[in-house]
Write a protein that holds these residues in place. Structure first.
Motif, PDB file in Angstrom:
ATOM      1  N   ALA A  62       0.803  -1.229   0.000  1.00  0.00           N
ATOM      2  CA  ALA A  62       0.000   0.000   0.000  1.00  0.00           C
ATOM      3  C   ALA A  62       0.831   1.273   0.000  1.00  0.00           C
ATOM      4  O   ALA A  62       0.392   2.311  -0.523  1.00  0.00           O
ATOM      5  CB  ALA A  62      -0.951  -0.005   1.209  1.00  0.00           C
ATOM      6  N   GLU A  63       2.028   1.240   0.556  1.00  0.00           N
ATOM      7  CA  GLU A  63       2.824   2.458   0.698  1.00  0.00           C
ATOM      8  C   GLU A  63       4.297   2.094   0.831  1.00  0.00           C
ATOM      9  O   GLU A  63       4.643   1.037   1.393  1.00  0.00           O
ATOM     10  CB  GLU A  63       2.338   3.232   1.941  1.00  0.00           C
ATOM     11  CG  GLU A  63       3.262   4.291   2.477  1.00  0.00           C
ATOM     12  CD  GLU A  63       3.580   5.434   1.523  1.00  0.00           C
ATOM     13  OE1 GLU A  63       3.042   5.462   0.407  1.00  0.00           O
ATOM     14  OE2 GLU A  63       4.378   6.293   1.904  1.00  0.00           O
ATOM     15  N   HIS A  64       5.162   2.947   0.296  1.00  0.00           N
ATOM     16  CA  HIS A  64       6.596   2.700   0.428  1.00  0.00           C
ATOM     17  C   HIS A  64       7.371   4.010   0.412  1.00  0.00           C
ATOM     18  O   HIS A  64       8.421   4.129  -0.234  1.00  0.00           O
ATOM     19  CB  HIS A  64       7.089   1.756  -0.670  1.00  0.00           C
ATOM     20  CG  HIS A  64       8.260   0.930  -0.249  1.00  0.00           C
ATOM     21  ND1 HIS A  64       9.454   0.908  -0.923  1.00  0.00           N
ATOM     22  CD2 HIS A  64       8.428   0.092   0.819  1.00  0.00           C
ATOM     23  CE1 HIS A  64      10.307   0.112  -0.314  1.00  0.00           C
ATOM     24  NE2 HIS A  64       9.703  -0.407   0.749  1.00  0.00           N
ATOM     25  N   GLY A  65       6.854   4.991   1.132  1.00  0.00           N
ATOM     26  CA  GLY A  65       7.546   6.276   1.215  1.00  0.00           C
ATOM     27  C   GLY A  65       7.330   7.123  -0.030  1.00  0.00           C
ATOM     28  O   GLY A  65       6.874   6.644  -1.064  1.00  0.00           O
ATOM     29  N   GLY A  66       7.706   8.395   0.070  1.00  0.00           N
ATOM     30  CA  GLY A  66       7.491   9.305  -1.051  1.00  0.00           C
ATOM     31  C   GLY A  66       8.507   9.180  -2.159  1.00  0.00           C
ATOM     32  O   GLY A  66       8.330   9.742  -3.242  1.00  0.00           O
ATOM     33  N   GLY A  67       9.576   8.411  -1.922  1.00  0.00           N
ATOM     34  CA  GLY A  67      10.640   8.334  -2.905  1.00  0.00           C
ATOM     35  C   GLY A  67      10.475   7.240  -3.935  1.00  0.00           C
ATOM     36  O   GLY A  67      11.191   7.234  -4.937  1.00  0.00           O
ATOM     37  N   ASN A  68       9.561   6.282  -3.722  1.00  0.00           N
ATOM     38  CA  ASN A  68       9.380   5.274  -4.767  1.00  0.00           C
ATOM     39  C   ASN A  68       8.828   5.951  -6.017  1.00  0.00           C
ATOM     40  O   ASN A  68       8.165   6.983  -5.957  1.00  0.00           O
ATOM     41  CB  ASN A  68       8.471   4.131  -4.279  1.00  0.00           C
ATOM     42  CG  ASN A  68       7.016   4.515  -4.208  1.00  0.00           C
ATOM     43  OD1 ASN A  68       6.301   4.499  -5.202  1.00  0.00           O
ATOM     44  ND2 ASN A  68       6.569   4.890  -3.019  1.00  0.00           N
ATOM     45  N   ASN A  69       9.113   5.374  -7.162  1.00  0.00           N
ATOM     46  CA  ASN A  69       8.905   6.082  -8.430  1.00  0.00           C
ATOM     47  C   ASN A  69       7.484   6.585  -8.624  1.00  0.00           C
ATOM     48  O   ASN A  69       7.259   7.759  -8.941  1.00  0.00           O
ATOM     49  CB  ASN A  69       9.308   5.169  -9.591  1.00  0.00           C
ATOM     50  CG  ASN A  69       9.373   5.910 -10.912  1.00  0.00           C
ATOM     51  OD1 ASN A  69       8.359   6.101 -11.567  1.00  0.00           O
ATOM     52  ND2 ASN A  69      10.563   6.322 -11.295  1.00  0.00           N
ATOM     53  N   SER A  70       6.492   5.727  -8.428  1.00  0.00           N
ATOM     54  CA  SER A  70       5.116   6.142  -8.719  1.00  0.00           C
ATOM     55  C   SER A  70       4.590   7.149  -7.704  1.00  0.00           C
ATOM     56  O   SER A  70       3.816   8.053  -8.061  1.00  0.00           O
ATOM     57  CB  SER A  70       4.191   4.918  -8.788  1.00  0.00           C
ATOM     58  OG  SER A  70       4.277   4.144  -7.613  1.00  0.00           O
ATOM     59  N   SER A  71       5.001   7.039  -6.437  1.00  0.00           N
ATOM     60  CA  SER A  71       4.569   8.031  -5.445  1.00  0.00           C
ATOM     61  C   SER A  71       5.238   9.373  -5.701  1.00  0.00           C
ATOM     62  O   SER A  71       4.630  10.432  -5.529  1.00  0.00           O
ATOM     63  CB  SER A  71       4.885   7.545  -4.025  1.00  0.00           C
ATOM     64  OG  SER A  71       4.098   6.424  -3.700  1.00  0.00           O
ATOM     65  N   PHE A  72       6.506   9.338  -6.124  1.00  0.00           N
ATOM     66  CA  PHE A  72       7.192  10.577  -6.487  1.00  0.00           C
ATOM     67  C   PHE A  72       6.519  11.216  -7.693  1.00  0.00           C
ATOM     68  O   PHE A  72       6.339  12.438  -7.747  1.00  0.00           O
ATOM     69  CB  PHE A  72       8.668  10.295  -6.774  1.00  0.00           C
ATOM     70  CG  PHE A  72       9.469  11.527  -7.075  1.00  0.00           C
ATOM     71  CD1 PHE A  72       9.523  12.586  -6.176  1.00  0.00           C
ATOM     72  CD2 PHE A  72      10.184  11.630  -8.262  1.00  0.00           C
ATOM     73  CE1 PHE A  72      10.261  13.731  -6.456  1.00  0.00           C
ATOM     74  CE2 PHE A  72      10.928  12.760  -8.551  1.00  0.00           C
ATOM     75  CZ  PHE A  72      10.968  13.815  -7.642  1.00  0.00           C
ATOM     76  N   VAL A  73       6.116  10.387  -8.659  1.00  0.00           N
ATOM     77  CA  VAL A  73       5.370  10.906  -9.812  1.00  0.00           C
ATOM     78  C   VAL A  73       4.086  11.587  -9.347  1.00  0.00           C
ATOM     79  O   VAL A  73       3.716  12.653  -9.857  1.00  0.00           O
ATOM     80  CB  VAL A  73       5.044   9.766 -10.805  1.00  0.00           C
ATOM     81  CG1 VAL A  73       3.967  10.192 -11.800  1.00  0.00           C
ATOM     82  CG2 VAL A  73       6.302   9.344 -11.552  1.00  0.00           C
ATOM     83  N   THR A  74       3.417  10.986  -8.360  1.00  0.00           N
ATOM     84  CA  THR A  74       2.200  11.591  -7.825  1.00  0.00           C
ATOM     85  C   THR A  74       2.489  12.980  -7.268  1.00  0.00           C
ATOM     86  O   THR A  74       1.727  13.931  -7.506  1.00  0.00           O
ATOM     87  CB  THR A  74       1.591  10.702  -6.723  1.00  0.00           C
ATOM     88  OG1 THR A  74       1.359   9.396  -7.245  1.00  0.00           O
ATOM     89  CG2 THR A  74       0.281  11.275  -6.210  1.00  0.00           C
ATOM     90  N   HIS A  75       3.580  13.113  -6.517  1.00  0.00           N
ATOM     91  CA  HIS A  75       3.968  14.428  -5.992  1.00  0.00           C
ATOM     92  C   HIS A  75       4.284  15.397  -7.125  1.00  0.00           C
ATOM     93  O   HIS A  75       3.846  16.553  -7.116  1.00  0.00           O
ATOM     94  CB  HIS A  75       5.199  14.289  -5.076  1.00  0.00           C
ATOM     95  CG  HIS A  75       4.862  13.893  -3.671  1.00  0.00           C
ATOM     96  ND1 HIS A  75       4.434  14.798  -2.725  1.00  0.00           N
ATOM     97  CD2 HIS A  75       4.884  12.690  -3.057  1.00  0.00           C
ATOM     98  CE1 HIS A  75       4.217  14.171  -1.577  1.00  0.00           C
ATOM     99  NE2 HIS A  75       4.483  12.883  -1.753  1.00  0.00           N
ATOM    100  N   VAL A  76       5.052  14.937  -8.112  1.00  0.00           N
ATOM    101  CA  VAL A  76       5.463  15.805  -9.221  1.00  0.00           C
ATOM    102  C   VAL A  76       4.257  16.317  -9.979  1.00  0.00           C
ATOM    103  O   VAL A  76       4.123  17.521 -10.234  1.00  0.00           O
ATOM    104  CB  VAL A  76       6.420  15.046 -10.170  1.00  0.00           C
ATOM    105  CG1 VAL A  76       6.670  15.862 -11.438  1.00  0.00           C
ATOM    106  CG2 VAL A  76       7.746  14.745  -9.477  1.00  0.00           C
ATOM    107  N   VAL A  77       3.362  15.414 -10.360  1.00  0.00           N
ATOM    108  CA  VAL A  77       2.205  15.814 -11.165  1.00  0.00           C
ATOM    109  C   VAL A  77       1.231  16.638 -10.337  1.00  0.00           C
ATOM    110  O   VAL A  77       0.668  17.628 -10.819  1.00  0.00           O
ATOM    111  CB  VAL A  77       1.522  14.572 -11.781  1.00  0.00           C
ATOM    112  CG1 VAL A  77       0.295  14.979 -12.584  1.00  0.00           C
ATOM    113  CG2 VAL A  77       2.508  13.817 -12.669  1.00  0.00           C
TER     114      VAL A  77
END
Length: 465
Positions: free
Chosen positions: A244-259
């Motif tokens: 469900a979660e792996h910190g903000g640095g994993n690729n897809s979560s970082f993409v979520t932050h970027v977009v």
């Protein structure tokens, strides 16, 4: 004949353009060292470059001792709670944990019984897709890739939202809850459409049931007879919790932050994250693990012979076996070195299901590869840190034992990780950060403009003019 000549001409032109595109995109690898570029946003010692702060998830794999990195057994923390403690809690209570985990990641605290029941009822209200959505959006344009189907479906849901561009927290939360609730249907219906139209199988469309957990609904909707065992549902639920979660640095979560930092809508942000997870270097890794083990099982004469296993793993590393990539899939992680806590937790329950399914020999083969692969890698490669089995090593085996088709492996990851993406989207909006725009240094040489009548390929595409 004329069409054939045109097709041949088109292919020749595309090949030439491809050659030109590749040539013009090639950068001297030495320049990355010269300008100290943090490729992959990671330092040479493996530490990630700090680009943000989060309270949602924490990945802990080392300590600093007088400036030196000292690897430690991996820990995964959700909102301050160790994942091992969370799993132990709902397992000892003999209940499903994914919905509780969703509540925790979104709202930052564990729910009491009443709060959890209210939350589950709210999710149940959002389970059903808009009327005729499955027929008009999913079944009419079935894709061979279910992640593509999910991404298209998410973007299509924008059209069914009366206020899709409102980025207030209340509206974004409502949108995220809607996506979390309906992702199982988007994924399973996408698979059923693929199975029917591309694989000539019977079409089954089962509606989600409000009284079932997310894991139970996935199995119920996926299987023709909707039947499953308690252990099967519990193990799938565990896999959902661990992904469900792996910190903000994993690729897809970082993409979520970027977009999200651009101010765009929820549907666009989540479809971008889906695109990131779709990649085999991210969400598709467990598929490669399963394919690798099929190859190992086929090639080995004795699954219990450590020397034979070690020889074959060496052949994989030296690009003589399997897909000749030189990678032992499922071994090693960008962050974890001594152990991936998700793999440690999952392995215990995988053993139980393997016994139930009569697959203990195959489980023992997995365990042997997990034990031997780090030794083989350490002999063959120079490493800045150790390696161990990651969550993908066992998750694909879990899905196979649950008779989940390989096309659904990454979509199940998405069903789980949409929770983490939602929490990170809300966190990015609440903290009103700047648009995320890291620096890229241009290393292209300056060139003089050449008039059309003077141009030749050599003059136009010579990179050192």
């Amino acid at each position: 004949m004329g069409d054939y000549i045109l097709e041949q001409s088109e292919e020749k032109t595309l090949r030439e353009f491809s050659r030109m595109a590749e040539k013009s995109s090639s950068i001297n690898p030495e320049l990355y060292s010269k300008y100290q570029v943090k490729r992959g946003l990671r330092d040479l010692d493996g530490r990630g470059v700090l680009v943000g702060l989060t309270e949602i998830g924490e990945v802990h794999s080392y300590i600093l001792d007088e400036g030196e990195i000292v690897p430690v057994p991996g820990r995964l923390i959700y909102r301050g709670y160790d994942i091992a403690d969370l799993v132990k809690g709902f397992k000892e209570d003999n209940r499903y944990g994914f919905e509780e985990t969703t509540y925790l990641l979104l709202f930052g605290q564990l729910p009491d019984q009443q709060a959890l029941e209210n939350f589950q009822q709210l999710l149940a209200q959002y389970q059903r897709l808009p009327e005729d959505f499955a027929r008009d959006v999913i079944l009419k344009a079935p894709s061979r890739d279910i992640m593509n189907t999910i991404a298209r479906s998410v973007l299509a849901l924008y059209s069914f939202d009366d206020n899709p561009d409102d980025t207030t927290i209340s509206n974004v939360l409502k949108q995220c809850l809607g996506l979390i609730a309906c992702f199982p249907s988007l994924a399973v219906y996408g698979y059923q459409a693929y199975s029917h139209y591309h694989d000539n199988q019977s079409l089954y469309i089962h509606s989600p049931r409000t009284k079932l957990s997310t894991a139970e609904n996935i199995l119920s909707m996926l299987r023709p007879d909707s039947n499953y065992t308690k252990l099967e549902a519990k193990l799938l639920d565990l896999a959902l919790v661990l992904h469900a979660e792996h910190g903000g640095g994993n690729n897809s979560s970082f993409v979520t932050h970027v977009v999200t930092s651009t101010g765009t809508d929820t549907y666009s942000a989540m479809s971008a994250a889906i695109g990131a997870l779709k990649g085999p270097r991210h969400g598709g890794a467990n598929i490669k693990v399963v394919q690798m083990f099929e190859d190992i099982k086929d090639k080995l004469k004795d699954w219990q012979d450590d020397e034979e296993i070690e020889r074959y793993l060496t052949q994989i590393l030296t690009k003589e076996a399997f897909d000749r990539s030189g990678l032992i899939y499922g071994i090693g992680h960008a962050v974890y070195s001594i152990s991936d806590p998700r793999a440690v937790i999952l392995k215990e329950y995988v053993a139980q299901l393997a016994r139930e399914k009569g697959l203990e020999d195959e489980f023992n083969l997995y365990a042997a590869v997990e034990r031997l692969a780090p030794q083989v890698i350490s002999k063959s490669n120079k490493m800045y840190k150790g390696v161990s089995a990651n969550v993908d090593f066992y998750s694909g085996f879990v899905y196979r034992m649950l008779n989940i088709p390989i096309e659904m492996f990454t979509p199940i990851f998405a069903i789980s990780r949409i929770v983490g993406w939602s929490a990170h989207r809300i966190e990015e909006i609440v903290n009103s950060g700047k648009i995320i725009r890291p620096a890229y240094k241009s290393v292209a040489p300056r060139r003089n403009y050449i008039r059309m009548f003077e141009r030749t390929e050599e003059k136009t595409y010579e990179k050192n003019v």
